[in-house]
Design an enzyme around this catalytic site. Structure first.
Site, PDB file in Angstrom:
ATOM      1  N   GLU A 726     -20.223 -28.426  31.402  1.00 40.80           N
ATOM      2  CA  GLU A 726     -19.894 -29.629  30.625  1.00 40.80           C
ATOM      3  C   GLU A 726     -20.003 -29.238  29.166  1.00 40.80           C
ATOM      4  OE1 GLU A 726     -19.884 -32.310  28.158  1.00 40.80           O
ATOM      5  OE2 GLU A 726     -21.974 -32.562  28.756  1.00 40.80           O
ATOM      6  N   CYS A 760     -23.289 -36.150  24.509  1.00 42.89           N
ATOM      7  CA  CYS A 760     -21.988 -35.587  24.884  1.00 42.89           C
ATOM      8  C   CYS A 760     -20.916 -36.668  24.893  1.00 42.89           C
ATOM      9  CB  CYS A 760     -22.061 -34.943  26.270  1.00 42.89           C
ATOM     10  SG  CYS A 760     -23.470 -33.852  26.512  1.00 42.89           S
TER      11      CYS A 760
END
Length: 966
Positions: A726, A760
């Site tokens: 990720e 994120c």
């Protein structure tokens, strides 16, 4: 005569005096506003869509937009349309004459409806209405609509509106003391039970000034009750203020209790004890409550106990119980019984009569527009009646209007039942306690862990005390197996870099090899360990985290500068990963059976082998635990490299899991922590031939390096490595022209600046349609300006520090460069000590500007203006990333298009874009945002196993064991 008999007698008198005078069908011949209400009562699907349409209406400009939304909302599957409404909607072309007629008809009907519930849009209109009520023998309380405040300037504006209103009320002879009703949360934009001390200070200052001015003007002040989360702190503030020497003798003040709350009786008894201590009465208004749906939804979503009664009959029964309690204590309080239910008011009158209470010792209250006939009937009975009168413009009053429409048309509504019941006397039936004993049905298969409910007073103290305890442990050294005692890393508090969190011994290349040797030996054992033991390990990790919740919160607050509420949610997420992956692993373990006659076929999963977890600092607990446990529960040994900035937390995670593994009698090599410099040991971990998979969360640059390195075969390697990565995003929220700006501004602020933009999924771009660009930008600017920047240990902090000096310098450099080419709407000042960067908002940012393309990972927001929704989607999709996206819109076709066309891994509609929950919103993206399946999702564990099919021919000399049974 018994109390119930007297209640029935009084109730019959009130019913007779308030008879509608026309049948339900007769109302269908009334104007459009009454037709709309009648239709929504008959058709549940229409009710939902009609009220959603009405909620949107004030934000639409022009008949074309209105007619378009009429068709989009009402031409939906499951929406039954009456013939007259079908004819009205049977038009083509948004600008056709028929479309304009439909738009005008709906607008007029809604405006007419609003005026039935709102006493006026200016003081001149209000005065006429109040004077008419006075002639009818009623008093009033005025409530200004639109109290939701997102900034301190809006809070000050709300305060000033009430000062102005009281100033206008004071010179008029109303024949009574004029009264206003206010809500405490509107006096402070950062009103938060978690930040109890700051909230008390700010709100106390505001209501002190309000009460002082009200006293000078001779205006009474009543304090309303709002959502449950505000109840306890609201009561605490009011008790303190009204017990002070300055206001202790004031009788022209009041408080509110909501009977639908399960705690309401306890609240009343506490207020009575407080009033007796005070020695001077106050008004205590009893209402049933206006936020039932919201409370149920929030409790379900948060996995919190339900604060309200589940059945209206239980609320009504509790209301009657509390009515008696209030009236019995009339020497100490002035009871105000607020209801438009004839039974409730009749019961109160009967109790007052039984107790021989003078009518002047209490009053009835009704909402303006809800029960005018009842109010007149009560006055005729000699009962004092006060009308609760909202006033203001239609736009800020829309949420109030929707609540009233929902209340009027609900199946359990007294007003609706009165229209539909053939025998009106059934309306006087005593309410029965009907609370179900079974839990609420759950709509989700995985029950997540509840975050701490900070609405409970004193809850924050547990975490503040934990911070004090953890501070006593700061500065210690941590040396994990295989790590050096000579080469160390010093972790510091980003809020106060002079404060050392701890010293961590570092792993080097030789450490990696030693750990690999241990892991290879342990893999033989762990890979064949029964699934029950692996699942038990994860459950023990989860239980330990739950027991130590406050300590883990404290460590995150201190080492990575995460505010308390966000750190608390992270502990819940870590626990959820353990429990969710346990369930998923148990489901995978049996595999699948595909047998045929004479042959067995078994589809099973086996561990991949040794895995490397490279974790980030921004979610040092949750993401670490999630990646580690996914590898462990599927039978893989795991080597864990925590981020340097959160090395102490990484060591503590390592110690927790290693100790639990040791308690199970398993070898050390099953799980090993390896803190170290990423550039030194990272490549060695990734390239090692014994490694089968790498799980990574971090920057795009490092993620791509890992991806490339893992693809290279090393000598002795017999497998291809799996990379699950990720790598962040340049996440955008689109704000459509039909958006609810209250929701949109609040969601963007939270998504962009929560944890200083270091998530994120944080919002880095907000794409706003030109039609609402200026009003949105102004509210965004003032809302952001009102955020509290400071140390993460302060519960009032909404924006803490960035992680370290490197991040601070990088952000400051990029902000300086951007200011040379872009317009700054806001640049907030930040504390000079610590690694702080204040929120910065840039406006009219071109879509191809670096600020709109490159991830910065900090509190920097780019606002982009677009002409229409087509361009909005194009701009949103115009980056290399595809992680999270958001949309605020109330246009059904735009919502549908976003679902289909918005390129992102997680799309959030009409809510913030951060805070994905395990098992509910599995998290992860694609393009350059990552590779692999979504964390916390049903297929995540498949990345750490190898599927294998075993086929056996079970025939012997032409027969099979099952053949004889056919």
């Amino acid at each position: 005569m018994s109390l119930e008999s007297r209640t029935q007698t009084i109730g019959q008198t009130l019913l007779a005096a308030t008879h509608p005078g026309r049948s339900f069908l007769a109302q269908m011949r009334e104007p459009w506003d009454e037709k709309l209400l009648a239709w929504t009562m008959e058709h549940p699907g229409l009710r939902t869509q009609m009220f959603r349409l009405i909620d949107t209406l004030p934000f639409l400009s022009g008949s074309g937009e209105i007619s378009r939304h009429i068709q989009e909302y009402l031409h939906q599957p499951g929406v039954e349309l009456p013939g007259m409404l079908k004819n009205l909607l049977n038009f083509t072309g948004r600008e056709s004459l028929t479309a304009q007629v439909a738009a005008q008809t709906l607008t007029t009907a809604v405006s007419t409806l609003a005026r039935k519930y709102i006493v006026g849009e200016n003081f001149s209109q209000v005065r006429q209405t109040l004077e008419r009520l006075g002639r009818q023998g009623m008093t009033f309380t005025l409530d200004i609509l639109g109290e939701a405040v997102l900034s301190e300037s809006e809070a000050q504006g709300y305060f000033q509106k009430y000062i102005d209103l009281m100033t206008q009320l004071a010179p008029v002879d109303w024949g009574c003391v004029p009264q206003v009703s206010v809500k405490l949360s509107a006096f402070y934009s950062q009103f938060d039970p978690l930040a109890e001390k700051t909230t008390r200070t700010q709100v106390t200052q505001a209501i002190t000034q309000l009460l002082q001015r009200a006293g000078e003007l001779g205006v009474a002040v009543h304090f309303d009750m709002e959502q449950y989360k505000y109840k306890n702190i609201t009561l605490a503030i009011l008790k303190d203020v009204l017990l002070s020497d300055e206001f202790r003798s004031r009788t022209d003040v009041g408080l509110t209790v909501q009977a639908y709350l399960q705690e309401s009786e306890a609240d009343v008894r506490e207020i009575l004890a407080w009033v007796k201590l005070r020695g001077v009465p106050v008004t205590l208004r009893l209402v049933k409550g206006a936020y039932w749906d919201q409370e149920v939804i929030l409790a379900q979503q948060k996995h919190w106990p339900l604060p309200v009664y589940r059945r209206k009959s239980s609320t009504d029964a509790n209301y009657e119980k509390l009515t008696r309690l209030l009236l019995e204590n009339h020497p100490f309080i002035y009871p105000a019984i607020g209801s438009h239910n004839v039974r409730s008011q009749a019961h109160a009158l009967a109790i007052a009569e039984e107790l021989s209470i003078s009518p002047n010792a209490w009053e009835s209250q009704v909402l303006y527009g809800m029960a005018a006939g009842l109010a007149k009937a009560l006055v005729a009975q000699g009962q004092p009646v006060r009308m609760y009168c909202p006033y203001g413009e239609l736009l800020p009053g829309m949420s109030y209007l929707i609540r009233r429409l929902l209340e009027n048309t609900a199946n359990t509504s007294f007003l609706r039942q009165r229209l539909e019941k053939e025998n009106e006397l059934e309306l006087l039936t005593p309410p029965q306690w009907a609370e179900p004993t079974t839990p609420l049905p759950q709509g989700e298969t995985f029950m997540g862990t509840a975050d701490t409910n900070f609405a409970q007073m004193g809850t924050a103290d547990e975490f503040l005390q934990a911070i004090v305890r953890v501070k006593l442990q700061l500065g210690h050294s941590y040396f994990l197996p295989h790590c050096s005692r000579e080469r160390t890393l010093d972790s510091v508090n980003p809020s106060d870099p002079k404060e050392s969190i701890g010293r961590v011994g570092l792993a080097d290349i030789s450490s990696v090899q030693k750990a690999m040797d241990c892991a290879q030996e342990a893999q033989k054992i762990w890979g064949s360990t029964p699934i029950a033991i692996r699942v038990n390990l994860l459950q023990q990790i989860a239980d330990t985290l739950q027991m130590q919740r406050s300590e883990w919160v404290a460590w995150m607050v201190l080492e990575v500068g995460k505010p308390i509420r966000e750190a608390d949610a992270e502990v819940s997420e870590a626990i959820d990963f353990c429990r969710y992956y346990s369930e998923m692993a148990e489901g995978l373990h049996p595999g699948y059976t595909y047998d045929v006659l004479g042959e067995t076929n078994r589809y099973v999963y086996q561990p991949k082998g040794i895995g490397v977890v490279i974790a980030p600092w921004n979610y040092p607990l949750a993401i670490s635990v999630g990646m580690i446990t996914a590898g462990l529960v599927t039978g893989n040994c795991v080597l864990y490299k925590p981020a340097e900035q959160s090395a102490v937390i990484g060591c503590k995670i390592s110690e927790l899991i290693s100790n639990l593994i040791s308690d199970l009698g398993l070898p050390q090599g099953v799980f090993q922590g390896l803190p170290g410099w990423g550039e030194e040991i990272g490549p060695e971990l990734v390239r090692h031939p014994a490694v089968h998979f790498i799980t990574f969360t971090g920057s795009r640059q490092v993620g791509c390096q890992i991806y490339a390195q893992a693809a290279q075969m090393s000598p002795g390697q017999r497998h291809l490595k799996r990379v699950v990565a990720e790598m962040g995003g340049k996440n955008a929220i689109i704000v459509d022209a039909s958006a609810d700006l209250d929701q949109a501004v609040q969601g963007v602020v939270q998504s962009a600046f929560g944890y200083a933009g270091q998530k994120c999924s944080a919002c880095a771009r907000v794409i706003v349609l030109a039609a609402i660009y200026e009003p949105f930008l102004e509210r965004l600017r003032t809302a952001t300006q009102s955020l509290t920047i400071g140390c993460a240990t302060d519960p009032a902090t909404t924006i803490g520090p960035v992680i370290d000096a490197t991040a601070q310098e990088r952000l400051q450099k990029n902000i300086t460069l951007a200011k040379q080419r872009l317009t700054v709407a806001l640049e907030s000042a930040a504390p000079t000590s610590g690694y702080f960067v204040g929120p910065v908002i840039f406006t009219d940012v071109p879509p191809d500007d670096p600020l709109a393309q490159e991830e910065l990972f900090g509190p920097v927001l780019a606002v982009l203006r677009v002409a229409d929704f087509d361009q909005a989607l194009q701009v949103a999709n115009g980056t290399d990333y595809a992680l999270t996206g958001g949309l605020y819109s109330r246009t059904p076709s735009h919502i549908h298009r976003a679902m289909q066309e918005y390129i992102c891994g997680n799309l959030y509609i009409n809510r913030g874009i951060t805070g994905a929950l395990v098992g509910r919103q599995p998290f992860g993206g694609f393009r350059c945002s990552g590779v692999g399946s979504k964390a916390g999702g049903p297929d995540y564990l498949l990345q750490f196993v190898e599927p294998k099919v075993v086929t056996e021919n079970i025939q012997r000399q032409g027969f099979a064991p099952v053949a004889e049974e056919l």
